[in-house]
Every structure is written in structure tokens, then in C-alpha cells.
Design a protein around this motif. Sequence first.
Motif, PDB file in Angstrom:
ATOM      1  N   LEU A  77       0.833  -1.205   0.000  1.00 51.63           N
ATOM      2  CA  LEU A  77       0.000   0.000   0.000  1.00 51.63           C
ATOM      3  C   LEU A  77       0.866   1.252   0.000  1.00 51.63           C
ATOM      4  O   LEU A  77       0.608   2.211  -0.729  1.00 51.63           O
ATOM      5  N   LEU A  78       1.895   1.234   0.836  1.00 51.86           N
ATOM      6  CA  LEU A  78       2.776   2.395   0.947  1.00 51.86           C
ATOM      7  C   LEU A  78       3.461   2.645  -0.399  1.00 51.86           C
ATOM      8  O   LEU A  78       3.517   3.781  -0.881  1.00 51.86           O
ATOM      9  N   LEU A  79       3.933   1.563  -0.987  1.00 47.48           N
ATOM     10  CA  LEU A  79       4.657   1.686  -2.246  1.00 47.48           C
ATOM     11  C   LEU A  79       3.749   2.225  -3.355  1.00 47.48           C
ATOM     12  O   LEU A  79       4.133   3.127  -4.109  1.00 47.48           O
ATOM     13  N   THR A  80       2.527   1.687  -3.428  1.00 47.74           N
ATOM     14  CA  THR A  80       1.635   2.112  -4.510  1.00 47.74           C
ATOM     15  C   THR A  80       1.008   3.470  -4.215  1.00 47.74           C
ATOM     16  O   THR A  80       0.589   4.167  -5.130  1.00 47.74           O
ATOM     17  N   GLY A  81       0.932   3.827  -2.922  1.00 46.42           N
ATOM     18  CA  GLY A  81       0.294   5.089  -2.573  1.00 46.42           C
ATOM     19  C   GLY A  81       1.226   6.288  -2.664  1.00 46.42           C
ATOM     20  O   GLY A  81       0.784   7.427  -2.807  1.00 46.42           O
ATOM     21  N   LEU A  82       2.523   6.022  -2.582  1.00 40.91           N
ATOM     22  CA  LEU A  82       3.487   7.114  -2.482  1.00 40.91           C
ATOM     23  C   LEU A  82       3.449   8.035  -3.708  1.00 40.91           C
ATOM     24  O   LEU A  82       3.461   9.273  -3.571  1.00 40.91           O
ATOM     25  N   GLY A  83       3.395   7.443  -4.895  1.00 39.58           N
ATOM     26  CA  GLY A  83       3.349   8.262  -6.110  1.00 39.58           C
ATOM     27  C   GLY A  83       2.125   9.164  -6.125  1.00 39.58           C
ATOM     28  O   GLY A  83       2.194  10.331  -6.496  1.00 39.58           O
ATOM     29  N   LEU A  84       0.998   8.587  -5.674  1.00 39.57           N
ATOM     30  CA  LEU A  84      -0.239   9.368  -5.656  1.00 39.57           C
ATOM     31  C   LEU A  84      -0.179  10.467  -4.607  1.00 39.57           C
ATOM     32  O   LEU A  84      -0.759  11.541  -4.782  1.00 39.57           O
ATOM     33  N   ALA A  85       0.536  10.195  -3.514  1.00 33.57           N
ATOM     34  CA  ALA A  85       0.672  11.212  -2.472  1.00 33.57           C
ATOM     35  C   ALA A  85       1.356  12.446  -3.050  1.00 33.57           C
ATOM     36  O   ALA A  85       1.157  13.559  -2.566  1.00 33.57           O
ATOM     37  N   ILE A  86       2.145  12.245  -4.089  1.00 31.73           N
ATOM     38  CA  ILE A  86       2.804  13.392  -4.710  1.00 31.73           C
ATOM     39  C   ILE A  86       1.910  14.029  -5.764  1.00 31.73           C
ATOM     40  O   ILE A  86       1.641  15.219  -5.721  1.00 31.73           O
ATOM     41  N   THR A  87       1.380  13.219  -6.687  1.00 30.80           N
ATOM     42  CA  THR A  87       0.575  13.835  -7.746  1.00 30.80           C
ATOM     43  C   THR A  87      -0.728  14.403  -7.189  1.00 30.80           C
ATOM     44  O   THR A  87      -1.174  15.456  -7.615  1.00 30.80           O
ATOM     45  N   ILE A 130      -4.893   1.184   7.055  1.00 25.89           N
ATOM     46  CA  ILE A 130      -5.725   0.419   6.129  1.00 25.89           C
ATOM     47  C   ILE A 130      -5.198  -1.000   5.975  1.00 25.89           C
ATOM     48  O   ILE A 130      -5.961  -1.970   5.989  1.00 25.89           O
ATOM     49  N   GLY A 131      -3.880  -1.147   5.870  1.00 21.84           N
ATOM     50  CA  GLY A 131      -3.302  -2.477   5.710  1.00 21.84           C
ATOM     51  C   GLY A 131      -3.604  -3.382   6.885  1.00 21.84           C
ATOM     52  O   GLY A 131      -4.084  -4.505   6.723  1.00 21.84           O
ATOM     53  N   GLU A 132      -3.350  -2.884   8.082  1.00 20.14           N
ATOM     54  CA  GLU A 132      -3.575  -3.734   9.265  1.00 20.14           C
ATOM     55  C   GLU A 132      -5.064  -3.982   9.482  1.00 20.14           C
ATOM     56  O   GLU A 132      -5.461  -5.086   9.846  1.00 20.14           O
ATOM     57  N   ALA A 133      -5.888  -2.939   9.274  1.00 19.10           N
ATOM     58  CA  ALA A 133      -7.336  -3.126   9.442  1.00 19.10           C
ATOM     59  C   ALA A 133      -7.818  -4.194   8.478  1.00 19.10           C
ATOM     60  O   ALA A 133      -8.549  -5.116   8.852  1.00 19.10           O
ATOM     61  N   ASN A 134      -7.358  -4.099   7.231  1.00 19.62           N
ATOM     62  CA  ASN A 134      -7.730  -5.092   6.237  1.00 19.62           C
ATOM     63  C   ASN A 134      -7.310  -6.489   6.665  1.00 19.62           C
ATOM     64  O   ASN A 134      -8.087  -7.440   6.604  1.00 19.62           O
ATOM     65  N   ALA A 135      -6.063  -6.602   7.110  1.00 16.17           N
ATOM     66  CA  ALA A 135      -5.533  -7.912   7.484  1.00 16.17           C
ATOM     67  C   ALA A 135      -6.319  -8.515   8.640  1.00 16.17           C
ATOM     68  O   ALA A 135      -6.701  -9.681   8.617  1.00 16.17           O
ATOM     69  N   VAL A 136      -6.565  -7.710   9.661  1.00 14.77           N
ATOM     70  CA  VAL A 136      -7.223  -8.252  10.850  1.00 14.77           C
ATOM     71  C   VAL A 136      -8.681  -8.585  10.569  1.00 14.77           C
ATOM     72  O   VAL A 136      -9.159  -9.680  10.899  1.00 14.77           O
ATOM     73  N   GLY A 157      -3.515  -2.221 -13.071  1.00 18.02           N
ATOM     74  CA  GLY A 157      -3.439  -0.966 -12.325  1.00 18.02           C
ATOM     75  C   GLY A 157      -4.710  -0.629 -11.570  1.00 18.02           C
ATOM     76  O   GLY A 157      -4.675  -0.035 -10.501  1.00 18.02           O
ATOM     77  N   GLN A 158      -5.842  -1.050 -12.139  1.00 20.77           N
ATOM     78  CA  GLN A 158      -7.128  -0.742 -11.508  1.00 20.77           C
ATOM     79  C   GLN A 158      -7.185  -1.264 -10.077  1.00 20.77           C
ATOM     80  O   GLN A 158      -7.808  -0.678  -9.206  1.00 20.77           O
ATOM     81  N   ASP A 159      -6.516  -2.392  -9.875  1.00 21.37           N
ATOM     82  CA  ASP A 159      -6.522  -3.035  -8.575  1.00 21.37           C
ATOM     83  C   ASP A 159      -5.887  -2.141  -7.503  1.00 21.37           C
ATOM     84  O   ASP A 159      -6.290  -2.156  -6.355  1.00 21.37           O
ATOM     85  N   TYR A 160      -4.890  -1.362  -7.916  1.00 23.15           N
ATOM     86  CA  TYR A 160      -4.149  -0.578  -6.932  1.00 23.15           C
ATOM     87  C   TYR A 160      -4.675   0.840  -6.805  1.00 23.15           C
ATOM     88  O   TYR A 160      -4.393   1.520  -5.829  1.00 23.15           O
ATOM     89  N   LEU A 161      -5.437   1.286  -7.816  1.00 23.35           N
ATOM     90  CA  LEU A 161      -5.889   2.674  -7.831  1.00 23.35           C
ATOM     91  C   LEU A 161      -6.723   3.005  -6.597  1.00 23.35           C
ATOM     92  O   LEU A 161      -6.450   3.970  -5.878  1.00 23.35           O
TER      93      LEU A 161
END
Lengths: 452, 325
Positions: free
Chosen positions: B47-57, B283-289, B254-258
Motif C-alpha cells: 500500500l505504501l509503495l503504490t500510494g506514495l506516487g499518488l501522495a505526490i501527484t 488500512i493495511g492492518e485493518a484489512n488484514a485483521v 493498475g485498476q486493482d491498486y488505484l
Amino acid sequence: MAKPHVSDTNLNRRKFIQYGSLAVGSSIVAACTGGGSGPSESTDLGEDPIKVGVMYSTTGTIAIVEKSLQDATFLAIEQINTGTGPWEANGAGIAGKKIEKVVVNPDSNWDLYNQMSKRLIDEDQVVCVLGCYTSASRKSVLPVFEEKDAILYYPVYYEGNECSSNVFYTGAAPNQQITDSIPYCYENFGPKGFFIGSDYIYPKESNRIAKAELEKAGGTVVGDEYAALGTTEFITIINKIKAAKPDFVLSNLVGDSIPAFYRQFKDAGITSDDIPIMAYPTTEEEIQAMGPEYSTGHFTSFNYFQTVDTPENKAFVEQFQAMFGKGRVTNGVMEAAYLQTFFMAQAMKQVLEEGGELTPGNIREATRGQEFDAPQGKVKIDPDNYHTYLYSRIGKWKEDGQAEIVFATDAAVKPIAWSQTLYKGRVCEHTTPDDRSDPTKETGKDLEPVFL
Amino acid sequence: MLAFDPSSVFLSNLLLAQEEAEAATGGLDIVTLLNQALNGVGIVGILLLTGLGLAITFGVMRIINLAHGEFIMLGAYVTFVFQDAFGMDLLMTIPFAFLVTAIIGAVVELTIIRRLYGNPLETLLATWGLSIVLQGVVKLIFTAQLKYVKAPPYLSGNLPLLSDDSGGALISISYYRMFIIVVALALLGVTMYLFYKTSWGRQIRAVTQNRDMAKCLGVNTKLVDMGTFAYGCGLAGVAGAVISALKTVAPPMGQDYLVDAWMVVVTGGVDKLIGVLAGSLLIGEANAVIAFILNDPTARVIVLAAVIVLIRYRPEGLFTIQKRS
């Protein structure tokens, strides 16, 4: 959009560029959505060709699978039109007439399947339709074909429990895929099964039948999990599998979920010796995408594998790779899409040679009982329930991404539309000639396996 | 390294808790639950990896970029191409994935986004269209077939954190998941350094806070915009390259990560980059648990609903700075 500082003359140029790029963009999209990427076809279709609808999604999530079904269908139509391959003895075309394929792309959208099938039948006036992959799309078009009394050839293994006068099912019924694989798992791996699948009709129904089969064999279900279609994150499900310690996993995951699951399964440190996966939708194509190192030692139950040793299969693989590239693999669904096109052609030939018209009724009666030497072996359309006599096989995946066939029936198995574990004694028998009345019959008895 | 602290603290806490709990119940359940919490960390990394680019744009530039997932997809395809054509190791393809997607991002900024600043609705439509075009173009070039990307052999296997008496791993995390987390945290660190410690970062922040004033002070805003967007896209490309060996490489991937990336950025707050870390952790931990207790589809519904409730009451996300408007 125009900024204040843009001068008038500039505006026109800019507008031109904007509209120009829009046109380029939309033409790219149009090129993608059309069947344009297919192989070159013989342009001369001669006088009065037979119009056949080809309905597979070449865009959207299911395109990955349906595109290869379309490829296999195109190969078969090309062979029929040119009189090559299995059609060599019949000469070019069907009694002199060529097939004109009307290709539509429903974009992996279940509603579009419904609309496009209406379009094919009403506007394009096709004689019959080859198409659909998911059960969701089949359920979406079924009312259309039944209402308009048109014929659909459906090439996919499915959950069964359906019987229509308007559909010929050329993929496996439950008794040709599930019935043999569950006892195999029970005897070879152990009694505890963990069931997973994508979250829609087919995996849920298929798992429901498989679970009933396992319980009948004396095993126990230790888990039952579903993931949304297209999911590629399986860490949670894999952890649940670890915790439940099953003897085997039965997977009905479909599409792009498959490679992700196998990769993460191995990545989580579970080997095929610890817990083997028995799957239905995992075929050569998905194995190629995930890398064979992730699938080695796991199992798939299917009617056809690329390694099936028949002369027909050798020719099929060769011709397919000649048309679509050396790197391509063939799989069971593609083989079904291929063989059903020949069932259709044989039926049409019979109708035309008897001097009949290509009406849905005539094609239906002619298709019943057709036999064909398919790549998987000799197969036949069951005249009673419109499903297909198919071989039942179990393959163990090897390091080269191909299957070693560890179990196979000696001949094609008679299809049983209804799962006998869930609906004991329920069969499907259409009348002759088919008056489209309800074909469901309750015999209340155990059905013995019948072979071709 | 700053980047490593949180996870190692987390791990040692886990181990302590595990020992205590095992003494109390002696059960298998707590081991599984801890495994799951650790798995959650694996999800957080992605999540962090895929979200980082969006955090910038989106976070920094406020561009509603619906083609973000497609830049991830492009990164994965760059890795596929370089691996297929030159037999490169996955790690070596990462710089190429960054470069190629950043260049494509720069072209997109130059031709499309630049003309639409201040028009969020048009930007939304344009980037949505772009995502369809990019998917289509990739499909035309590479066909719709799933593609195979080879994982580096030295990253296969698991790091056992706790073993039972016979030596079997009870709690373990795979090297590849750890690799993803390390890459994600390192990228976050580099990005934060760039944004808060370099003059380019100051220029970016100046432009986003007051474009006209920055222009008056001699900042080349067009260049800054293009550079920032390209950097954001490049990060998405790196994400695609890194996850390609664990997930599936196909045009619609890509749709999966958007959606996930959007949830992470919106939850974490769009003003501070560190919000991405908070958002993905949550979100990651909430999802996992939740997925462990119930199941995957239900977990997604609950988490999405929770995010909607959150932005109803905190529209700026969890991490916000008070601004004078």
C-alpha cells in the motif's frame, strides 16, 4: 479551458491540436476494442456466407482468458473456410458456403453480453453464436437466447445445474471434472480439504459440489474462503490455510488472481509437498504467466492438457502456434472453444446436405449426437442433455510448465448436467424433436457412470 | 536508519506478546493471529509503495490522477521488457522502470495536465481517459496475455522469527515482502528528504502554496510542475516493477491498486507525506485483521465504509496542518 493570454490565432491552432489528439486517442481505443488485432483472414468469403456470432471480451478483466478462446475459435473458422486441419476431408467451407464471423466485444461487462447477443440475433441475424466464458455472462444472455429461440455454443467447464434447449455446453459438467478429482485428492493427499475461489457464481457453486463430494467420500472441509474477482493479495487466505493445516487446497480462483495466489503461496513458504493445490481453472496459460517454478507439483483437473498424446492434439498445437506464435500454449478451455466450432460446422453441413434451412431448430436437432475427433480424444454431444461427452483427466504440473497426466478415463464420460451429490437422481432429457419443454426429470436413482 | 525503526520495534513487541500469550493459552490461535499481524505489515508495504506516487501527484500537486494505476502497470511492463529482452535481474530493472514512467509522466504533464490546472473535473476526465488509452496501447503492443516476471532467486524464502521445537517456522515473513517494505520506506525517506531538505522541494512547496507569489519570486513553476508530476509517476513505476514478481502483470492490473492508493492518501491526509505511512498502516492492518476474522470481501467493504465515515468528519485526513485560507 482557454486561458486569457491565449491569442485568437493561437486558439485555432490549439483547438486543432486538441481535437487532433482526441481523434488519435479515440482511434487507438477503437482499434483496441475492435477485433482488429486478430490474424489476417481470407477476405474472399464467396457467395452467401453463413453468419456466425463470436462473442468474447477482448477488453476488461476477463479479456485475458476470452481473447485466447477467440483465437482458438478463429483458428477453427479459418480451417473450416479453407478446408484444412480436421476439416480437410470436407473441402473448403460448409457445403460450399464460407463462415462469416460477426465479432463483438462485450468488454467483460455482463450487461453488455446481454445487449450484444440481442444485437447479434436481431440486427446481424446470425445463425448461431459461439461465446461467453464466465457463468455470470452465460446467465446474462440465457434469457435472450431462450426468448428468441437462438442457439449458443458455450465452451467452458462450469458449475452445472442448468439445462437449456438453446445452449450446447461443450466444456465439462461437474461429473467430468469434480467427481473424479475429489476422490483422487482424498486418496492421495488426505481427508482435510481447504476450499478457495473467486467471489461469483461459478467458484461458489463448484466448491459447493466439491465440498459435498468430499464429505460423501468421508473427508472434512476445514476452510472455505472467497476473494473478490481480480484480487491479487492473498496473504490473509494463505495464513488461514496455514492455520487450518489442510491436506490439500482446492482452488477455484479465476483470471489474474491465479498467478498471484500461486506465487504468494510459495512465497509464504508452503511447498507442493506440504499442501498440494488441486485446481480447476489453472491451466497452461496461467502457469506460463506465473512461472512454472511456482506450480511444480500442484495439480489441475481438466479434460485436456497440451501434453495429451493424440495425433489430433499434435496437429492442433502445431497449427495454433503457427497462427499465433511459437510461444503460445494451448489449454482446455481453448480446446473446447476449438472443438465446439467443428460441432457447429458439422451440424450445419448435415442440415445443408439434407437440403434444409439453417434455422435454430434444424441446427439444434443436427447438433444433437454429433461426434468429433478432438485434440483430447473422441467426443460427442449428448443427444439428451446437450452437454458433451468429455475425458476426465488430472495433471500434475512439471518444471517446464506442462502437465504430467496422472489420471485419465479410458474414454469420454457421459455428462450429467445436475450434480448428483446435491440433486440425487435429477437428470436432463430433452424430447426428440425438442419441443422446448422443461427437460428436468427426477429418477431418484443413483446414476452409473457411462462412457462413450 | 530512520526507515527501519518502526518495523523492528513492532517485530520485537510482537515476539514479546507472543511469548506471553503462548504461556497463557499455549494455543495455536495466537500464533496465527500474530502471523496475520505480520502479514498485515506485508500488505502495508505494498500500500505504501503504490500510494506514495499518488501522495505526490494528488497530495502535493492536487491533480486528480485516475491514471495512477496505469503508471504502476507501465512500471511492471518495463520490468517485463527489460527482463525478457536483456535477461536483467528484477532489481536492475527498477531504475529503468523509474526513468521510463517518469518520462511518460513528463510527456503527459506537458501535453495534458498542464492545460488543466485549476479544473479538477476536466483533469479527472482526462486522466480517466488516459488510463483507458494506456491500457489499450499496452494491450495492442503486448496482447492481453498475462506476463511472467521472474523474482530474484535470492529473495525467495522466509525469515523465521519464531520456531517450534522441531525447527518448523511458526511465525515467519518472506524475504520478498521484507524487500517491498524496505523499498517503500527507503523511497518515503528519499522523497521526504527531497521535499523538506532540498531547494527543489522548497520550490515545489512554494508553488503549491502560492503559485503566483512563487512565480513572482522567480521560480520556474512550469518546470517544477513537470518535474514533480514526473517524479510521482516514476515512483508509481518503481512500485509496479517491485510488485510485478509477486502479483500478476496484465493490462488491467493498475485498476486493482488505484482504489487502494486513493484510500491510503485520503485517509492519511494529503498535506503531509508521512500521512501515507499512517494511512497504509491503518488500512493495511485493518484489512488484514478484519479479513482474518471475517473474510476478504467483507473486510474491503468495512474498510471502505470506514474511510467514507472518516472523510465525512475529517475531510483533510488524519494528518493535517492548519492553514490560513
